[in-house]
Design a protein around this motif. Structure first.
Motif, PDB file in Angstrom:
ATOM      1  N   MET A 129     112.645  41.016  -3.161  1.00  0.00           N
ATOM      2  CA  MET A 129     112.499  40.747  -1.731  1.00  0.00           C
ATOM      3  C   MET A 129     113.391  41.659  -0.892  1.00  0.00           C
ATOM      4  SD  MET A 129     113.037  37.042  -0.098  1.00  0.00           S
ATOM      5  CE  MET A 129     111.576  36.134   0.223  1.00  0.00           C
ATOM      6  N   GLY A 130     114.474  42.132  -1.494  1.00  0.00           N
ATOM      7  CA  GLY A 130     115.364  43.032  -0.757  1.00  0.00           C
ATOM      8  C   GLY A 130     116.704  42.405  -0.404  1.00  0.00           C
ATOM      9  N   ILE A 131     116.997  41.261  -1.037  1.00  0.00           N
ATOM     10  CA  ILE A 131     118.302  40.638  -0.789  1.00  0.00           C
ATOM     11  C   ILE A 131     119.338  41.299  -1.693  1.00  0.00           C
ATOM     12  CG2 ILE A 131     119.555  38.443  -1.085  1.00  0.00           C
ATOM     13  CD1 ILE A 131     116.846  37.264   0.088  1.00  0.00           C
ATOM     14  N   GLU A 132     120.476  41.663  -1.125  1.00  0.00           N
ATOM     15  CA  GLU A 132     121.435  42.466  -1.894  1.00  0.00           C
ATOM     16  C   GLU A 132     122.409  41.657  -2.742  1.00  0.00           C
ATOM     17  OE1 GLU A 132     123.286  45.538   0.515  1.00  0.00           O
ATOM     18  OE2 GLU A 132     121.447  45.655   1.707  1.00  0.00           O
ATOM     19  N   TYR A 133     122.771  40.479  -2.257  1.00  0.00           N
ATOM     20  CA  TYR A 133     123.746  39.658  -2.990  1.00  0.00           C
ATOM     21  C   TYR A 133     123.273  38.215  -3.102  1.00  0.00           C
ATOM     22  CZ  TYR A 133     127.097  43.392  -1.963  1.00  0.00           C
ATOM     23  OH  TYR A 133     127.751  44.595  -1.873  1.00  0.00           O
ATOM     24  N   ILE A 134     123.295  37.715  -4.343  1.00  0.00           N
ATOM     25  CA  ILE A 134     123.035  36.295  -4.602  1.00  0.00           C
ATOM     26  C   ILE A 134     124.278  35.793  -5.338  1.00  0.00           C
ATOM     27  CG2 ILE A 134     121.671  34.682  -6.009  1.00  0.00           C
ATOM     28  CD1 ILE A 134     119.919  35.663  -4.007  1.00  0.00           C
ATOM     29  N   THR A 135     124.878  34.732  -4.845  1.00  0.00           N
ATOM     30  CA  THR A 135     126.062  34.200  -5.526  1.00  0.00           C
ATOM     31  C   THR A 135     125.800  32.739  -5.873  1.00  0.00           C
ATOM     32  OG1 THR A 135     127.494  35.746  -4.369  1.00  0.00           O
ATOM     33  CG2 THR A 135     128.558  33.806  -5.300  1.00  0.00           C
ATOM     34  N   VAL A 136     125.809  32.441  -7.145  1.00  0.00           N
ATOM     35  CA  VAL A 136     125.416  31.100  -7.569  1.00  0.00           C
ATOM     36  C   VAL A 136     126.579  30.317  -8.172  1.00  0.00           C
ATOM     37  CG1 VAL A 136     122.997  31.729  -7.927  1.00  0.00           C
ATOM     38  CG2 VAL A 136     124.604  31.906  -9.836  1.00  0.00           C
ATOM     39  N   TYR A 137     126.642  29.036  -7.776  1.00  0.00           N
ATOM     40  CA  TYR A 137     127.678  28.140  -8.285  1.00  0.00           C
ATOM     41  C   TYR A 137     127.176  27.623  -9.630  1.00  0.00           C
ATOM     42  CZ  TYR A 137     131.691  25.154  -6.875  1.00  0.00           C
ATOM     43  OH  TYR A 137     132.921  24.555  -6.713  1.00  0.00           O
ATOM     44  N   ALA A 138     127.781  28.107 -10.703  1.00  0.00           N
ATOM     45  CA  ALA A 138     127.301  27.741 -12.036  1.00  0.00           C
ATOM     46  C   ALA A 138     128.219  26.732 -12.723  1.00  0.00           C
ATOM     47  CB  ALA A 138     127.163  28.991 -12.903  1.00  0.00           C
ATOM     48  N   VAL A 142     114.717  33.265  -9.894  1.00  0.00           N
ATOM     49  CA  VAL A 142     115.109  33.432  -8.491  1.00  0.00           C
ATOM     50  C   VAL A 142     115.875  34.746  -8.290  1.00  0.00           C
ATOM     51  CG1 VAL A 142     116.540  32.444  -6.636  1.00  0.00           C
ATOM     52  CG2 VAL A 142     115.003  30.975  -7.935  1.00  0.00           C
ATOM     53  N   SER A 143     116.707  35.144  -9.263  1.00  0.00           N
ATOM     54  CA  SER A 143     117.460  36.410  -9.109  1.00  0.00           C
ATOM     55  C   SER A 143     116.510  37.590  -8.998  1.00  0.00           C
ATOM     56  CB  SER A 143     118.366  36.709 -10.296  1.00  0.00           C
ATOM     57  OG  SER A 143     119.009  35.603 -10.760  1.00  0.00           O
ATOM     58  N   ARG A 144     115.528  37.616  -9.874  1.00  0.00           N
ATOM     59  CA  ARG A 144     114.589  38.738  -9.844  1.00  0.00           C
ATOM     60  C   ARG A 144     113.817  38.754  -8.537  1.00  0.00           C
ATOM     61  NH1 ARG A 144     113.954  38.328 -15.627  1.00  0.00           N
ATOM     62  NH2 ARG A 144     114.936  40.193 -16.487  1.00  0.00           N
ATOM     63  N   PHE A 145     113.361  37.572  -8.130  1.00  0.00           N
ATOM     64  CA  PHE A 145     112.566  37.474  -6.907  1.00  0.00           C
ATOM     65  C   PHE A 145     113.377  37.943  -5.695  1.00  0.00           C
ATOM     66  CE2 PHE A 145     110.770  35.008  -3.309  1.00  0.00           C
ATOM     67  CZ  PHE A 145     109.513  35.594  -3.311  1.00  0.00           C
ATOM     68  N   VAL A 169     124.003  39.812  -8.660  1.00  0.00           N
ATOM     69  CA  VAL A 169     124.013  38.370  -8.910  1.00  0.00           C
ATOM     70  C   VAL A 169     125.420  37.992  -9.372  1.00  0.00           C
ATOM     71  CG1 VAL A 169     123.087  36.485 -10.301  1.00  0.00           C
ATOM     72  CG2 VAL A 169     121.557  38.278  -9.457  1.00  0.00           C
ATOM     73  N   THR A 170     126.110  37.238  -8.545  1.00  0.00           N
ATOM     74  CA  THR A 170     127.470  36.836  -8.883  1.00  0.00           C
ATOM     75  C   THR A 170     127.451  35.393  -9.359  1.00  0.00           C
ATOM     76  OG1 THR A 170     128.356  38.355  -7.246  1.00  0.00           O
ATOM     77  CG2 THR A 170     129.820  36.598  -7.983  1.00  0.00           C
ATOM     78  N   LEU A 190     116.387  42.148   8.840  1.00  0.00           N
ATOM     79  CA  LEU A 190     116.559  40.772   9.319  1.00  0.00           C
ATOM     80  C   LEU A 190     116.917  39.809   8.201  1.00  0.00           C
ATOM     81  CD1 LEU A 190     113.457  40.530  11.722  1.00  0.00           C
ATOM     82  CD2 LEU A 190     115.839  41.007  12.335  1.00  0.00           C
ATOM     83  N   LEU A 191     116.627  40.198   6.974  1.00  0.00           N
ATOM     84  CA  LEU A 191     116.890  39.308   5.841  1.00  0.00           C
ATOM     85  C   LEU A 191     118.384  39.074   5.677  1.00  0.00           C
ATOM     86  CD1 LEU A 191     114.623  40.711   2.978  1.00  0.00           C
ATOM     87  CD2 LEU A 191     114.449  38.440   4.019  1.00  0.00           C
ATOM     88  N   PRO A 192     118.753  37.904   5.136  1.00  0.00           N
ATOM     89  CA  PRO A 192     120.176  37.735   4.822  1.00  0.00           C
ATOM     90  C   PRO A 192     120.576  38.767   3.774  1.00  0.00           C
ATOM     91  CG  PRO A 192     118.842  35.952   3.876  1.00  0.00           C
ATOM     92  CD  PRO A 192     117.936  36.756   4.748  1.00  0.00           C
ATOM     93  N   LYS A 193     121.743  39.345   3.942  1.00  0.00           N
ATOM     94  CA  LYS A 193     122.250  40.306   2.957  1.00  0.00           C
ATOM     95  C   LYS A 193     122.774  39.553   1.740  1.00  0.00           C
ATOM     96  CE  LYS A 193     124.875  44.533   4.085  1.00  0.00           C
ATOM     97  NZ  LYS A 193     123.767  45.377   4.190  1.00  0.00           N
ATOM     98  N   HIS A 194     123.356  38.404   2.015  1.00  0.00           N
ATOM     99  CA  HIS A 194     124.022  37.630   0.953  1.00  0.00           C
ATOM    100  C   HIS A 194     123.590  36.157   1.027  1.00  0.00           C
ATOM    101  CE1 HIS A 194     128.170  36.513  -1.048  1.00  0.00           C
ATOM    102  NE2 HIS A 194     127.135  35.993  -1.678  1.00  0.00           N
ATOM    103  N   VAL A 195     123.000  35.678  -0.047  1.00  0.00           N
ATOM    104  CA  VAL A 195     122.596  34.273  -0.143  1.00  0.00           C
ATOM    105  C   VAL A 195     123.436  33.597  -1.230  1.00  0.00           C
ATOM    106  CG1 VAL A 195     120.686  32.674  -0.623  1.00  0.00           C
ATOM    107  CG2 VAL A 195     120.216  34.827   0.573  1.00  0.00           C
ATOM    108  N   ALA A 196     124.113  32.521  -0.868  1.00  0.00           N
ATOM    109  CA  ALA A 196     124.900  31.771  -1.855  1.00  0.00           C
ATOM    110  C   ALA A 196     124.140  30.485  -2.169  1.00  0.00           C
ATOM    111  CB  ALA A 196     126.275  31.447  -1.285  1.00  0.00           C
ATOM    112  N   ILE A 197     124.105  30.137  -3.447  1.00  0.00           N
ATOM    113  CA  ILE A 197     123.309  28.973  -3.851  1.00  0.00           C
ATOM    114  C   ILE A 197     124.140  27.971  -4.649  1.00  0.00           C
ATOM    115  CG2 ILE A 197     121.222  28.191  -5.047  1.00  0.00           C
ATOM    116  CD1 ILE A 197     120.046  30.976  -4.754  1.00  0.00           C
TER     117      ILE A 197
END
Ligand code: IPE
Ligand code: IPE
Ligand code: MG
Length: 245
Positions: free
Chosen positions: A59-68, A52-55, A138-139, A15-22
């Motif tokens: 948690m089981g989220i596969e993709y985190i994409t951050v606007y840096a 946050v990336s480690r957490f 982590v992108t 149920l978790l989001p696979k990809h979270v963009a921040i």
């Protein structure tokens, strides 16, 4: 650690989001509140990103994409841009050292050509060292702009048509997606923006067509495991319909 365990126990990975963009916003205001120079806010922001990336990975989220760093952020003062560049280099060097044996894979999207040779080399190194890490990707969006990305894609497709490799009538949504920087990842299920601004600021324009949006007043350096969990809970309470009934 307690939170990781709690997260693992409470969330069904399916149920978790696979990809979270921040959109990591509010570093400057965080520093201002403390009468510190803006760069100190960016430094605290880099720490928040590591946490946050480690957490998210645990948690089981596969993709985190951050606007840096956006294609528009070059408009800032020379002092702030050069401060951000040296922080970026530190972040990448640190990631190469620390994440080699960890579970975090680092990737970069955006146009790196405007960065120094040293930063460009370091991007390649950290991508290579972490490429087999599987828990979370982590992108980092660096010199990234959604419109700029679409211009790149249109040019690449036009070239293929010119070379006779692509029939214009065969161009569809998949063709466009395949030519974006994000060609090998799913679209974001959830977009989080910190610091109270209610806009996308040219972030992942194509990919966010059906993303759930979550806005919080929390400034990015204060964004922690608890805040991340709140965003995930909000996401889990949404009903996604994708235009269907
Ligand atoms: C986000 O924080 C980081 C970058 C855009 C590089 P800001 O620097 O935009 O912080 P505010 O919006 O001025 O508070
Ligand atoms: C968006 O934040 C870009 C990043 C977080 C890197 P900005 O602070 O640059 O966006 P605006 O100017 O408020 O739209
Ligand atoms: Mg900002």
């Amino acid at each position: 650690m307690a939170l990781f365990r709690k997260a693992k126990k409470e969330y069904d990975k399916a149920l978790l989001p696979k990809h979270v963009a921040i959109i990591m916003d509010g570093n400057g205001r965080w520093a201002k509140k403390r009468s510190l120079p803006r760069i100190m806010g960016h430094r605290a922001g880099a720490d928040a990103l590591r946490r946050v990336s480690r957490f998210a990975g645990h948690m089981g989220i596969e993709y985190i994409t951050v606007y840096a760093f956006s294609t528009e952020n070059w408009k800032r003062s020379d002092e702030e841009v050069s401060g951000l560049m040296s922080l970026l280099l530190d972040y990448l060097k640190n990631a190469e050292k620390e994440l080699g044996g960890d579970e975090v894979r680092i990737r970069v999207i955006g146009d790196p050509a405007r960065f120094s040779d040293e930063i460009q080399q370091q991007i390649k190194r950290v991508e290579a060292v972490t490429k087999d890490n599987k828990a979370v990707t982590v992108t980092l969006a660096l010199n990234y702009g959604g419109r700029d990305e679409l211009v790149h894609a249109v040019k690449a497709i036009a070239k293929e048509v010119q070379d006779g490799k692509t029939d214009p009538d065969s161009i569809d949504e998949k063709t466009v997606s395949r030519h974006l920087y994000t060609y090998d990842m799913p679209d974001p299920d959830l977009v989080i923006r910190t610091s109270g601004e209610l806009r996308l600021s040219n972030y992942l324009l194509w990919q966010t067509s059906y993303s759930e949006l979550y806005f919080t007043d929390t400034l990015w350096p204060d964004f922690d495991e608890k805040e991340f969990t709140k965003a995930i809970d909000a996401y889990l309470s949404r009903s996604r319909r994708f235009g269907g009934r």
